[in-house]
Enzyme design. Structure first.
Site, PDB file in Angstrom:
ATOM      1  N   LYS A   8       0.670  -1.460  -0.678  1.00  0.00           N
ATOM      2  CA  LYS A   8      -0.112   0.061  -0.080  1.00  0.00           C
ATOM      3  C   LYS A   8       0.579   1.410   0.135  1.00  0.00           C
ATOM      4  O   LYS A   8       0.942   2.345  -0.647  1.00  0.00           O
ATOM      5  CB  LYS A   8      -0.545  -0.069   1.439  1.00  0.00           C
ATOM      6  CG  LYS A   8      -2.318  -1.189   1.282  1.00  0.00           C
ATOM      7  CD  LYS A   8      -2.700  -1.098   2.556  1.00  0.00           C
ATOM      8  CE  LYS A   8      -3.812  -2.287   2.776  1.00  0.00           C
ATOM      9  NZ  LYS A   8      -4.470  -2.418   3.792  1.00  0.00           N
ATOM     10  N   GLN A  52      -3.740  -0.086   9.903  1.00  0.00           N
ATOM     11  CA  GLN A  52      -3.512  -1.077   9.703  1.00  0.00           C
ATOM     12  C   GLN A  52      -3.832  -2.293  10.598  1.00  0.00           C
ATOM     13  O   GLN A  52      -4.016  -1.989  11.877  1.00  0.00           O
ATOM     14  CB  GLN A  52      -3.115  -1.890   9.005  1.00  0.00           C
ATOM     15  CG  GLN A  52      -1.695  -2.784   8.742  1.00  0.00           C
ATOM     16  CD  GLN A  52      -2.540  -3.152   7.304  1.00  0.00           C
ATOM     17  OE1 GLN A  52      -2.584  -1.744   6.559  1.00  0.00           O
ATOM     18  NE2 GLN A  52      -2.555  -4.106   6.995  1.00  0.00           N
ATOM     19  N   ASP A  75     -11.017   3.374   4.078  1.00  0.00           N
ATOM     20  CA  ASP A  75     -10.546   1.119   3.766  1.00  0.00           C
ATOM     21  C   ASP A  75     -12.220   1.162   4.056  1.00  0.00           C
ATOM     22  O   ASP A  75     -12.694   0.040   3.240  1.00  0.00           O
ATOM     23  CB  ASP A  75     -10.254   0.881   5.311  1.00  0.00           C
ATOM     24  CG  ASP A  75      -8.734  -0.053   5.405  1.00  0.00           C
ATOM     25  OD1 ASP A  75      -9.090  -0.025   4.479  1.00  0.00           O
ATOM     26  OD2 ASP A  75      -8.594   0.594   5.840  1.00  0.00           O
TER      27      ASP A  75
END
Length: 288
Positions: A8, A52, A75
């Site tokens: 990412k 994360q 997300d």
């Protein structure tokens, strides 16, 4: 090889994003993490925030995800974004990239239009709505659309019901008029196999290495493997990355199948970047 978080970061930098990675100790307190999120929520240079997962046991994941500004939640895990997905609400826009609109178009015409829209290279043309969709489910839908795999009316089975993949993906498929079944840990294995054998599309997201077998697949079915598992090779200390699907066997009967690695993962990173671009465009040029 790079971890998913490393991929990412590298992709964001390759695209010219301002990418800030806060490497935090596992001993960080919940209040300290919330304070950092609040800082980025109010930073006008930041258009996307992700934390994360998984988090240390002493930190409440729900509290952290809810603290992220839903407009910067790239997300797509914030309750606002998930709720809008469930109800087919698009905030300040009526654009629904996952849904077939009720028009005079036939279902096939509507799906063809959606597929074309989803392949747009201009984020402003794609969507100016104020909702971010979860990246991995988006990736699965993108793969189906880009390979022109029909969804409406097809028997689609999703294995797994997590809030990150299985549940939002199930909603997206239902909104695209799939004849949909979800199987999970409480589905008897005999029933699961029978359901899979009738499926036109199977999407596996259970976290069990090589779980889906060749005998479960209807010839010509499409198989998408979301799983990421580390399998120890017998007689050695080597570890192999595999999916939830027994790829070598299932590939013999499936018409399309995604590999692991190299399938859903890279597309998921692309959807994360796309969510970030949309967020930036919405901030710089809000929808009318």
């Amino acid at each position: 090889p790079l971890s998913m978080s490393g991929k990412k970061q590298r992709t964001a930098e390759d695209l010219g994003f301002l990418s800030i990675v806060a490497q935090l100790p596992s001993t960080i307190t919940q209040q300290e993490l919330l304070a950092l999120i609040d800082k980025y929520n109010h930073d006008p240079k930041i258009h996307g925030i992700l934390v994360q997962l998984p988090l240390p046991d002493h930190i409440k994941q729900d509290a952290i995800l809810e603290a992220i500004d839903y407009k910067k939640d790239v997300d797509g895990f914030h309750p606002y974004n998930q709720g809008c997905l469930a109800l087919q609400l698009r905030g300040s826009s009526t654009i629904r990239p996952w849904a077939v609109h009720h028009t005079t178009e036939t279902t096939s015409q509507a799906e063809e239009k959606i597929s074309s829209d989803n392949c747009s290279t201009n984020p402003l043309e794609y969507d100016q709505a104020s909702v971010n969709l979860p990246c991995t489910p988006q990736a699965c839908i993108q793969l189906l659309d880009r390979y022109k795999t029909r969804i409406a009316g097809q028997r689609v089975v999703v294995l797994g019901r997590s809030s990150i993949v299985g549940l939002p993906l199930s909603l997206m498929l239902l909104h695209r008029n799939a004849t949909f079944t979800n199987c999970h840990t409480h589905t008897p294995i005999a029933d699961l196999i029978n359901i899979c054998q009738q499926a036109d599309i199977i999407i596996a997201a259970v976290g069990a290495p090589l779980f889906v077998k060749k005998e479960w697949i209807k010839p010509g079915a499409t198989v998408i493997d979301v799983g990421i598992n580390f399998l120890h090779i017998d007689g050695s200390n080597e570890v192999k990355l595999v999916g939830d699907v027994d790829y070598n066997e299932v590939a013999q009967v499936a018409s399309h199948i995604t590999p692991v690695p190299g399938g859903v993962g890279p597309m998921t990173v692309c959807m994360l970047m796309l969510n970030t671009i949309r967020s930036a465009f919405r901030t710089l040029r809000p929808p009318r």
